[in-house]
Design a protein around this motif. Structure first.
Motif, PDB file in Angstrom:
ATOM      1  N   TYR A 779       1.043  -1.135   0.605  1.00  0.00           N
ATOM      2  CA  TYR A 779       0.062   0.164   0.219  1.00  0.00           C
ATOM      3  C   TYR A 779       0.769   0.939   0.151  1.00  0.00           C
ATOM      4  N   ILE A 780       0.475   2.475  -0.368  1.00  0.00           N
ATOM      5  CA  ILE A 780       0.978   3.659  -1.104  1.00  0.00           C
ATOM      6  C   ILE A 780       0.962   4.991   0.157  1.00  0.00           C
ATOM      7  N   SER A 781      -0.372   4.223   0.916  1.00  0.00           N
ATOM      8  CA  SER A 781      -0.803   5.566   1.295  1.00  0.00           C
ATOM      9  C   SER A 781      -2.357   5.046   2.101  1.00  0.00           C
ATOM     10  N   ALA A 782      -2.612   5.792   2.822  1.00  0.00           N
ATOM     11  CA  ALA A 782      -4.125   5.394   3.523  1.00  0.00           C
ATOM     12  C   ALA A 782      -5.388   5.689   2.508  1.00  0.00           C
ATOM     13  N   GLU A 783      -4.996   6.068   1.912  1.00  0.00           N
ATOM     14  CA  GLU A 783      -6.115   6.466   0.698  1.00  0.00           C
ATOM     15  C   GLU A 783      -6.136   5.209  -0.200  1.00  0.00           C
ATOM     16  N   ARG A 788      -8.717  -0.065  -1.932  1.00  0.00           N
ATOM     17  CA  ARG A 788      -7.829  -1.446  -2.058  1.00  0.00           C
ATOM     18  C   ARG A 788      -9.041  -2.952  -1.626  1.00  0.00           C
ATOM     19  N   THR A 789      -8.877  -2.106  -0.191  1.00  0.00           N
ATOM     20  CA  THR A 789      -9.383  -2.806   0.621  1.00  0.00           C
ATOM     21  C   THR A 789     -11.219  -2.556   0.833  1.00  0.00           C
ATOM     22  N   GLY A 790     -11.727  -1.345   1.296  1.00  0.00           N
ATOM     23  CA  GLY A 790     -13.545  -1.168   1.426  1.00  0.00           C
ATOM     24  C   GLY A 790     -13.461  -0.904   2.551  1.00  0.00           C
ATOM     25  N   ILE A 791     -12.288  -0.913   3.592  1.00  0.00           N
ATOM     26  CA  ILE A 791     -12.211  -0.626   4.766  1.00  0.00           C
ATOM     27  C   ILE A 791     -13.148   0.722   5.132  1.00  0.00           C
ATOM     28  N   GLY A 792     -14.470   0.914   6.465  1.00  0.00           N
ATOM     29  CA  GLY A 792     -14.691   1.799   6.689  1.00  0.00           C
ATOM     30  C   GLY A 792     -13.913   2.621   7.440  1.00  0.00           C
ATOM     31  N   ILE A 793     -14.455   3.744   8.131  1.00  0.00           N
ATOM     32  CA  ILE A 793     -13.747   4.554   8.497  1.00  0.00           C
ATOM     33  C   ILE A 793     -13.877   4.023  10.296  1.00  0.00           C
ATOM     34  N   GLU A 818      -6.525  13.282   7.921  1.00  0.00           N
ATOM     35  CA  GLU A 818      -6.811  12.822   6.852  1.00  0.00           C
ATOM     36  C   GLU A 818      -7.954  12.415   6.242  1.00  0.00           C
ATOM     37  N   VAL A 819      -8.209  10.560   6.873  1.00  0.00           N
ATOM     38  CA  VAL A 819      -9.186  10.107   6.668  1.00  0.00           C
ATOM     39  C   VAL A 819     -10.301  10.674   6.767  1.00  0.00           C
TER      40      VAL A 819
END
Length: 981
Positions: A779-783, A788-793, A818-819
């Protein structure tokens, strides 16, 4: 005339155990009766057996219900009929199907429908009519039903008092207060045995119904079921008893060469003797099936430990069922199998927790679904929590129920009328069957289809399970195979895999004889450095190993036995330790005692010691010696037989010229010890596995500790194994989305905690995050992670707070901003065209940093322990005590102050029923020390959970092991959470 009687096995419905059901029936002149428990045949074989003993004709069946509605009653005409009824219920249970309104057309069983049934009455189908329903026949044309009507007089309870108990059982079952239990929820008050002649009197105007009922019952016979115990297990392995004998002999003789070499006459003689007994007692198939199970497991690369009384068998050792050498340890085969043994012998086969199910699946497929089932258990109403259930049924408020279950208020409750009522109900319910469950590991493999003897359940385990327990299985004639699981084997298996994967080395953990002679391993035993090792890592065991200066396999075997509660509490443990340090102080009662118990300094440590003394001191044969041992454990067939063997002990000893005083004292010691003795074969099996674990811990400590963590740890909390991993030289890192797996991983010296230990993280992301990374790159960033994973906040916030996105180089606070900006605010869509394009403002973010203390609190919350700081660093005080473990022995007898990090505690009750406690702590250097807390010095329960404590006490030493007798004790405060300020 009783076609529909029920026992307590109609769970939370019937009130009478099978023997009393029969007694109550016979007291009213009943000569034949049908047991039809609701949706089960748990008590069928017991009912047949008890009826035979009492001289009554017992017939079996099943009452089929859906929800609370009676659908029909099945009554077996014979053994085949019972199989039909069991298989009908089994089909619905195993396929999770609801019972239909109509039963199958049974060829060898009758079906009785309740009055009002409107379906076709084919052959073997009847309608049961109750006495209070006879008025429906008045002026009705019953010619078509004349031959189909039978008496239906259900029996659920014995009397009015038991009817009240029945109501409470129904309330508990339905989780309702008594006033909410409806008429449909329970039986009728008249559902009991009637006085002699009354049932016939009620049906006197319809004599043909009585005749139909008698004819139906007279046509039924359970005589095909065996009287007395016979072996119902699969009779052959190869299909031929002759071939079984030849194969077992061939395997055993080949095993002699493998285990002992080509010219070991003692081993050859012992194996031939055992084979003769095995052949005579028809246990070839039992040995071969066990060998086959091990062969399959080995072909899959599974590890196993063979223990139980079967480890007394040299044949089992030669077949590689066990790694315990009975000749080396002087184990008695008669402890496992002898001509007079009435209970079945067994092998306990331990596999890793994640491999056992596959082994069980193999057994089911290899020996057939019709002939294989897991063993059940029956839990009973015996817990004090039942008082809570009764209180709820009575409608009592929670506070009042809490008061009744509080042991400290027992005296105050004694005269409370409500509590008296609850206690009376509880005493009636005590030890009644409550619910069926599954045995820890028992598997049955039968010769006949197992449904001749039981219907099958499908508990959450997902494998067909019989409806009775091991005690009933033994009485019926089934010998179980114990297929068990334990974490210790998982530790070994995983460690071996990690060593090969991480270091490129192949390890053979079966070279146990070599391990036993390794001075490095034995030194770890001697100092109690055994954290993570099977059976020898608990504080009590580490203390014992240190006190014994344990440095050999034989001493470890003894330690594995004397640590057991019975031996330890009898005073034999301190006696053994004392004599171990100074054998010259041992006084033997007789030269035979010295010869037979010299290895354990005259102290009886094992069950086998009882057999030894009976044989060599009293001149008994091995079979009688084992029967006597079992008798002293309360497992004798009859008191008369036991008394005869006791008498024989004295007679045979006198014949050998033993003095009467010596015989009496030897008998006193033997009889007082045998009741709580532990099998040497068990201890030896545990010791073998302990050495395997110890080998891996000694030579591959990092991989071993990772394996322990990934197999759900052991005796201690997870954080302690992380501490041990650090001590082993690993650089332990927090979870990281670009390095971690679901479980802990290790590459060279770098160990990454896995996602499994992160509180609140959903299971699917534990696997998805590493799978996606492995498939498509880092992974290159939080975004990038979010997309890529569809992870929720909520889930990504957990990962940020635990430090799993630190690869970005941004602080946690920056990442959280950021998130939240990315996911927390979604702009409202607008249909209006913009007249002017407004230039975007770029706001400069303030510098957002996280302190070490904040991070430690995040880790405490999400991992359960801080990794980036120690608990000592979190203390408000810098004081770390006057002494450390390294110089504790220099302060024996002195009062000291220490600061310790809590590891675990154990509460025990003294002989005068007062509480005392034992504690285990780490000092600031990370070394273990132990504490003792007596009731008189610490009247209030002192422990307050995980954290550091200031401990003031006297240093004492016991056989070289120092500990602290605590006088004062208090938990120390830690720095406050800066986020909460």
């Amino acid at each position: 005339m009783y076609l529909n009687a029920h026992s307590q096995y109609s769970l939370r419905y019937g009130t009478m155990p099978v023997p009393r059901l029969i007694e109550e029936a016979m007291a009213r002149g009943v000569t034949q009766m049908v047991l039809t428990d609701i949706n089960n045949s748990t008590g069928a074989m017991e009912f047949i057996r008890e009826c035979r003993e009492k001289g009554m004709k017992g017939i079996c069946g099943i009452e089929y219900r859906r929800d609370k509605k009676l659908l029909y009653i099945g009554i077996a005409r014979n053994k085949e009929g019972m199989r039909e009824l069991n298989e009908f219920l089994t089909h619905h249970n195993l396929n999770s199907l609801e019972l239909l309104d109509q039963a199958a057309d049974f060829a060898n069983a009758y079906t009785i429908y309740p009055y009002g049934y409107r379906g076709k009455l084919r052959k073997n189908k009847y309608i049961g009519i109750r006495a209070d329903e006879l008025h429906f026949l008045f002026n009705a044309d019953i010619n078509l039903l004349r031959n189909k009507l039978v008496v239906l007089q259900p029996v659920f309870v014995c009397d009015k008092l038991e009817y009240r108990l029945h109501e409470y059982l129904r309330g508990i079952d339905l989780n309702l207060v008594l006033t909410m239990v409806t008429k449909e929820d329970k039986c009728a008050r008249t559902d009991c045995f009637l006085p002699p002649g009354e049932l016939e009197s009620r049906f006197s105007k319809y004599a043909f119904i009585l005749d139909n009922t008698r004819a139906l019952m007279d046509s039924c016979s359970m005589n095909e079921y065996n009287s007395g115990r016979v072996n119902l297990n699969r009779k052959t392995f190869t299909g031929s008893k002759k071939d079984d004998r030849e194969l077992l002999e061939k395997l055993a003789m080949g095993g002699v060469e493998y285990r002992y070499g080509k010219s070991n006459k003692e081993a050859l003689k012992k194996v031939k003797h055992e084979l003769k007994v095995i052949f005579e007692l028809d246990f070839c198939a039992y040995f071969l099936i066990t060998w086959d199970i091990i062969r399959y497991a080995s072909s899959r690369g599974y590890y196993h430990v063979g223990r139980g009384s079967g480890a007394n068998s040299t044949v089992a050792y030669c077949l590689r069922i066990t790694d315990v050498d009975p000749i080396e340890l002087d184990l008695y085969f008669e402890r496992f199998l002898n001509a007079q043994r009435t209970s079945p012998p067994d092998f306990d086969l331990d596999f890793s927790w994640d491999e056992r199910e596959d082994v069980q699946d193999y057994i089911f497929k290899r020996y057939g679904a019709a002939h294989t089932a897991l063993l059940g258990t029956m839990s009973t109403f015996k817990d004090r929590s039942v008082i809570r259930e009764i209180g709820k049924v009575m409608g009592l408020p929670k506070a009042e129920i809490d008061g009744f279950t509080d042991p400290t208020r027992a005296t105050a409750n004694r005269d409370n009328p409500t509590f008296k009522k609850i206690t009376a109900i509880y005493q009636m319910m005590q030890n009644m069957p409550n619910q069926r469950s599954i045995h820890a590991g028992g598997v049955l493999i039968s010769e006949e289809p197992i449904t001749y003897y039981t219907a099958l359940d499908l508990p959450p385990k997902g494998m067909p399970t019989v409806q009775w327990d091991m005690y009933e299985a033994e009485k019926i004639g089934f010998d179980k195979y114990d297929i068990l699981s334990q974490r210790g084997i998982g530790h070994i298996k995983e460690a071996v895999r990690l060593v090969e994967e991480n270091l490129g080395k192949k390890v053979d953990v079966h070279q146990v004889r070599k391990f036993m002679k390794d001075p490095l391993l034995n030194n770890k035993l001697k100092i109690g450095d055994t954290i993570g090792c099977f059976y020898i890592e608990s504080p009590a065991m580490r203390q014992l190993l240190t006190k014994l200066n344990c440095d050999s396999y034989l001493v470890l075997v003894a330690a594995s036995s004397i640590i057991r509660p019975g031996v330890a509490s009898s005073g034999m443990m301190p006696a053994y330790i004392r004599y171990h340090h100074d054998p010259s102080k041992v006084v033997y009662l007789h030269p035979v005692m010295e010869e037979m118990l010299g290895e354990t300094y005259g102290v009886m440590v094992y069950q086998e010691d009882v057999i030894k003394i009976c044989i060599h001191f009293a001149g008994m044969d091995g079979t009688d010696a084992d029967i006597l041992r079992r008798g002293m454990s309360g497992k004798y067939r009859s008191k008369k037989e036991f008394d005869r063997l006791v008498e024989r002990f004295f007679e045979e000893a006198r014949k050998l010229g033993r003095p009467d005083e010596t015989i009496t004292e030897v008998w006193r010691q033997v009889s007082s010890f045998a009741g709580y003795s532990f099998s040497k074969a068990h201890s030896a099996s545990f010791a073998v596995e302990s050495y395997q674990s110890l080998f891996l811990k000694t030579y591959f400590p990092r991989e071993f500790m990772v394996a322990v963590l990934n197999n759900y740890g052991g005796f201690y909390s997870r954080w302690l194994y992380v501490h041990e991993l650090k001590k082993a030289g690993a650089n332990v890192h927090l979870p990281c989305v670009n390095n971690s797996l679901a479980t802990v991983s290790i590459v060279n010296e770098d160990a990454y905690l896995g996602f499994v230990g992160v509180h609140g993280l959903e299971n699917r992301f534990m696997d998805l995050i590493p799978e996606e990374r492995i498939s498509h790159g880092a992974y290159i960033s939080a975004e990038d992670l979010i997309k890529r994973t569809g992870i929720g906040i909520e889930q990504v916030v957990i990962l940020i707070r635990v430090g799993a996105l630190r690869f970005t180089g941004k602080s946690k606070k920056e990442l959280l901003w950021e998130v939240h900006l990315m996911m927390g605010q979604k702009p409202k869509p607008s249909n209006n065209a913009e007249l002017f394009q407004i230039e975007k403002k770029n706001y400069a973010m303030p510098v957002l940093i996280n302190t070490d203390l904040e991070n430690a609190y995040h880790e405490l919350e999400l991992l359960g322990f801080p990794l980036s700081m120690s608990m000592f660093d979190l203390l408000k005080t810098v004081y770390r005590g006057q002494v450390r473990v390294s110089n504790l022995k220099q302060h024996i007898g002195k009062m000291v102050k220490m600061v310790g990090l809590y590891v675990c505690e154990k509460t025990v009750h003294t002989k005068n029923n007062k509480k005392m406690w034992f504690g285990t702590f780490l000092d600031a250097d990370g070394n273990f020390f132990d504490t003792t807390h007596f009731a008189n010095s610490t009247p209030a329960y002192p422990f307050r959970g995980h954290g550091c404590y200031l401990i003031a006490g006297v240093v004492v030493e016991d056989f070289g092991f120092p500990s602290i007798e605590v006088k004062k004790f208090a938990k120390l405060e830690i720095l406050p959470n800066p986020v909460m300020d």
